[in-house]
Scaffold this motif. Structure first.
Motif, PDB file in Angstrom:
ATOM      1  N   ASP A  21      -5.490  -3.275 -10.781  1.00 37.00           N
ATOM      2  CA  ASP A  21      -4.789  -4.335 -10.043  1.00 37.00           C
ATOM      3  C   ASP A  21      -3.393  -4.575 -10.611  1.00 37.00           C
ATOM      4  OD1 ASP A  21      -5.069  -5.881 -12.336  1.00 37.00           O
ATOM      5  OD2 ASP A  21      -6.644  -7.171 -11.495  1.00 37.00           O
ATOM      6  N   HIS A  22      -2.742  -5.628 -10.130  1.00 37.98           N
ATOM      7  CA  HIS A  22      -1.385  -5.941 -10.573  1.00 37.98           C
ATOM      8  C   HIS A  22      -1.331  -6.293 -12.057  1.00 37.98           C
ATOM      9  CE1 HIS A  22       0.497  -6.059  -6.549  1.00 37.98           C
ATOM     10  NE2 HIS A  22      -0.725  -6.372  -6.175  1.00 37.98           N
ATOM     11  N   MET A  53      -9.179  -1.250  -6.054  1.00 40.18           N
ATOM     12  CA  MET A  53      -7.760  -0.960  -6.275  1.00 40.18           C
ATOM     13  C   MET A  53      -6.964  -1.755  -5.259  1.00 40.18           C
ATOM     14  SD  MET A  53      -5.731   2.690  -5.874  1.00 40.18           S
ATOM     15  CE  MET A  53      -6.826   3.591  -6.927  1.00 40.18           C
ATOM     16  N   ASP A  54      -5.822  -2.338  -5.679  1.00 41.59           N
ATOM     17  CA  ASP A  54      -4.950  -2.992  -4.702  1.00 41.59           C
ATOM     18  C   ASP A  54      -3.554  -2.386  -4.793  1.00 41.59           C
ATOM     19  OD1 ASP A  54      -3.782  -4.205  -6.946  1.00 41.59           O
ATOM     20  OD2 ASP A  54      -5.027  -5.997  -6.756  1.00 41.59           O
ATOM     21  N   SER A  55      -2.544  -3.046  -4.270  1.00 43.76           N
ATOM     22  CA  SER A  55      -1.228  -2.410  -4.218  1.00 43.76           C
ATOM     23  C   SER A  55      -0.631  -2.210  -5.613  1.00 43.76           C
ATOM     24  CB  SER A  55      -0.267  -3.190  -3.314  1.00 43.76           C
ATOM     25  OG  SER A  55       0.235  -4.334  -3.953  1.00 43.76           O
ATOM     26  N   GLY A  56      -1.189  -2.904  -6.616  1.00 49.28           N
ATOM     27  CA  GLY A  56      -0.778  -2.622  -7.994  1.00 49.28           C
ATOM     28  C   GLY A  56      -1.061  -1.160  -8.325  1.00 49.28           C
ATOM     29  N   ILE A  58      -1.832   1.253  -5.979  1.00 46.23           N
ATOM     30  CA  ILE A  58      -1.176   2.111  -4.987  1.00 46.23           C
ATOM     31  C   ILE A  58       0.276   2.399  -5.401  1.00 46.23           C
ATOM     32  CG2 ILE A  58      -0.349   2.204  -2.588  1.00 46.23           C
ATOM     33  CD1 ILE A  58      -3.335   2.481  -2.633  1.00 46.23           C
ATOM     34  N   SER A  59       0.951   1.377  -5.927  1.00 47.08           N
ATOM     35  CA  SER A  59       2.351   1.554  -6.349  1.00 47.08           C
ATOM     36  C   SER A  59       2.475   2.609  -7.441  1.00 47.08           C
ATOM     37  CB  SER A  59       2.922   0.238  -6.884  1.00 47.08           C
ATOM     38  OG  SER A  59       2.968  -0.707  -5.864  1.00 47.08           O
ATOM     39  N   LEU A  62       2.158   5.964  -5.815  1.00 43.11           N
ATOM     40  CA  LEU A  62       3.386   6.308  -5.079  1.00 43.11           C
ATOM     41  C   LEU A  62       4.492   6.748  -6.024  1.00 43.11           C
ATOM     42  CD1 LEU A  62       3.455   3.424  -2.426  1.00 43.11           C
ATOM     43  CD2 LEU A  62       3.046   5.852  -1.974  1.00 43.11           C
ATOM     44  N   SER A  63       4.613   6.066  -7.165  1.00 40.31           N
ATOM     45  CA  SER A  63       5.645   6.436  -8.145  1.00 40.31           C
ATOM     46  C   SER A  63       5.387   7.825  -8.702  1.00 40.31           C
ATOM     47  CB  SER A  63       5.668   5.450  -9.317  1.00 40.31           C
ATOM     48  OG  SER A  63       6.012   4.186  -8.872  1.00 40.31           O
ATOM     49  N   VAL A  83     -11.444   2.564  -1.129  1.00 33.91           N
ATOM     50  CA  VAL A  83     -10.173   3.031  -1.687  1.00 33.91           C
ATOM     51  C   VAL A  83      -9.546   4.063  -0.743  1.00 33.91           C
ATOM     52  CG1 VAL A  83      -9.115   4.276  -3.622  1.00 33.91           C
ATOM     53  CG2 VAL A  83     -10.802   2.483  -4.077  1.00 33.91           C
ATOM     54  N   LEU A  86      -7.709   2.361   1.963  1.00 30.25           N
ATOM     55  CA  LEU A  86      -6.376   1.903   1.537  1.00 30.25           C
ATOM     56  C   LEU A  86      -5.373   3.054   1.588  1.00 30.25           C
ATOM     57  CD1 LEU A  86      -6.673  -0.416  -1.594  1.00 30.25           C
ATOM     58  CD2 LEU A  86      -6.367  -1.048   0.791  1.00 30.25           C
ATOM     59  N   VAL A  90      -1.824   2.867   3.845  1.00 29.70           N
ATOM     60  CA  VAL A  90      -0.461   2.968   3.302  1.00 29.70           C
ATOM     61  C   VAL A  90       0.176   4.330   3.564  1.00 29.70           C
ATOM     62  CG1 VAL A  90      -0.935   1.246   1.519  1.00 29.70           C
ATOM     63  CG2 VAL A  90      -1.164   3.673   0.967  1.00 29.70           C
ATOM     64  N   GLY A  91      -0.551   5.218   4.243  1.00 26.23           N
ATOM     65  CA  GLY A  91       0.048   6.500   4.622  1.00 26.23           C
ATOM     66  C   GLY A  91      -0.096   7.602   3.585  1.00 26.23           C
ATOM     67  N   LEU A  92      -0.725   7.286   2.450  1.00 29.52           N
ATOM     68  CA  LEU A  92      -0.885   8.313   1.409  1.00 29.52           C
ATOM     69  C   LEU A  92      -1.728   9.485   1.908  1.00 29.52           C
ATOM     70  CD1 LEU A  92      -1.512   6.339  -1.901  1.00 29.52           C
ATOM     71  CD2 LEU A  92       0.152   8.170  -1.581  1.00 29.52           C
TER      72      LEU A  92
ATOM     73  N   LEU B  21      -6.232 -12.292 -12.018  1.00 35.71           N
ATOM     74  CA  LEU B  21      -6.668 -11.736 -10.723  1.00 35.71           C
ATOM     75  C   LEU B  21      -8.125 -11.303 -10.754  1.00 35.71           C
ATOM     76  CD1 LEU B  21      -3.514  -9.628  -9.718  1.00 35.71           C
ATOM     77  CD2 LEU B  21      -4.206 -11.869  -8.873  1.00 35.71           C
ATOM     78  N   GLU B  51      -3.353  -9.684  -3.401  1.00 35.00           N
ATOM     79  CA  GLU B  51      -1.934  -9.510  -3.044  1.00 35.00           C
ATOM     80  C   GLU B  51      -1.244 -10.870  -2.929  1.00 35.00           C
ATOM     81  OE1 GLU B  51      -0.808  -6.654  -3.250  1.00 35.00           O
ATOM     82  OE2 GLU B  51      -2.521  -5.346  -2.882  1.00 35.00           O
ATOM     83  N   PHE B  97       6.197   0.787   3.284  1.00 39.48           N
ATOM     84  CA  PHE B  97       5.043   1.310   2.568  1.00 39.48           C
ATOM     85  C   PHE B  97       5.361   2.359   1.520  1.00 39.48           C
ATOM     86  CE2 PHE B  97       1.432   0.422   5.791  1.00 39.48           C
ATOM     87  CZ  PHE B  97       1.358  -0.859   5.289  1.00 39.48           C
ATOM     88  N   GLN B  98       6.233   3.296   1.844  1.00 34.71           N
ATOM     89  CA  GLN B  98       6.324   4.491   1.000  1.00 34.71           C
ATOM     90  C   GLN B  98       7.344   4.402  -0.130  1.00 34.71           C
ATOM     91  OE1 GLN B  98       4.609   7.133   0.689  1.00 34.71           O
ATOM     92  NE2 GLN B  98       3.348   7.329   2.514  1.00 34.71           N
ATOM     93  N   LEU B 108      -0.257  -4.980   3.591  1.00 38.27           N
ATOM     94  CA  LEU B 108      -1.687  -4.776   3.318  1.00 38.27           C
ATOM     95  C   LEU B 108      -2.506  -5.977   3.775  1.00 38.27           C
ATOM     96  CD1 LEU B 108      -2.261  -3.076  -0.156  1.00 38.27           C
ATOM     97  CD2 LEU B 108      -2.946  -2.271   2.098  1.00 38.27           C
TER      98      LEU B 108
END
Lengths: 117, 140
Positions: A21-22, A53-56, A58-59, A62-63, A83, A86, A90-92, B21, B51, B97-98, B108
């Protein structure tokens, strides 16, 4: 979240256990950056034991993908259905440098094919 | 009873730190179970609330005012409100998103929830309201 590293056909694998997570994503990010700095062409993350898993998280993926795309790909082993959903949102899932495998054997086969080309 | 249609209302208040969280998700898991959500919808709700809370933590800044998470079952929905008492800031969507680390949270939330509302609180602060339709609307 717990991380452990190993190798599959000479490629580094980070096994992740728990929730990403974040609050803890930076730990994963650091572990991936250490591998990226060694000029690896492929990095594998085994998320068999990741139940959240959240956008923490996912980011971080992506990186890593942004840095790997020019030279190779990012492999993910055995994400659970949530997962994977998700990844689709997000397009992954549509990214050709982002490769999802059901298990170690499938990832190993892809690594051997990459090594031959 | 004036609340005869409300099956339950519960809340948790946490310090504005992303290390909280994990605890917020245990709260969400618990209310989702009370509302009879399946594991897929429970996961969606945990992500959306995380989020919103991550945004709230960012808004709270110093001196670090607490973040309140309130859950209620009403109108055939499980409704979760996340309130912070920092300055109002619209969650960013500019990066899409990307691109990068920022901007994934709101898309999200919208993708995963049945409804998302964002309001500015009088006196400063932001209220995010997330709602999920219940499998058995008769529950509340």
């Amino acid at each position: 979240m717990e991380l452990s590293t190993s190798e599959l056909a000479g490629t580094p694998v980070i096994r992740i256990r728990g929730e990403i997570d974040h609050g803890n994503a930076s730990t994963l990010s650091t572990a991936i950056d250490d591998l990226l700095n060694t000029e690896q062409h492929v990095i594998i993350l085994d998320v068999t034991q990741v139940d959240y898993m959240d956008s923490g998280g996912i980011s971080v993926l992506l990186s890593a993908l942004r840095r790997l795309r020019e030279r190779g790909w990012l492999g993910i082993i055995n994400p659970n259905a949530n997962v994977q959903r998700l990844f689709q949102i997000v397009g992954l899932a549509l990214d050709s440098s982002f490769r999802v495998f059901d298990d170690n054997a499938a990832a190993e086969q892809a690594l051997r094919e990459t090594a031959r080309t | 009873m004036t609340h005869s249609h409300i099956a339950f209302s519960r809340s948790i208040t946490v310090q504005p730190d992303t290390s909280q969280l994990y605890e917020v998700r245990r709260f969400v898991e618990s209310v989702a179970a009370d509302a009879t959500l399946d594991s897929e919808r429970t996961f969606d709700l945990m992500v959306a609330v995380s989020e919103a809370c991550a945004n709230a933590v960012e808004h709270s800044g110093s001196p670090g005012l607490p973040v309140k998470v309130k859950a209620a079952c009403r109108g055939g929905r499980l409704v979760i409100q996340i309130c912070d008492y920092g300055g109002f800031r619209l969650p960013s969507t500019a990066n899409g998103f990307q691109r990068d680390h920022r901007g994934l949270g709101l898309p999200l939330m919208v993708a995963l929830m049945d409804e998302v509302r964002i309001a500015k609180l009088s006196g400063g602060g932001t209220k995010v309201t997330l709602s999920v339709k219940l499998p058995a609307p008769a529950l509340c």
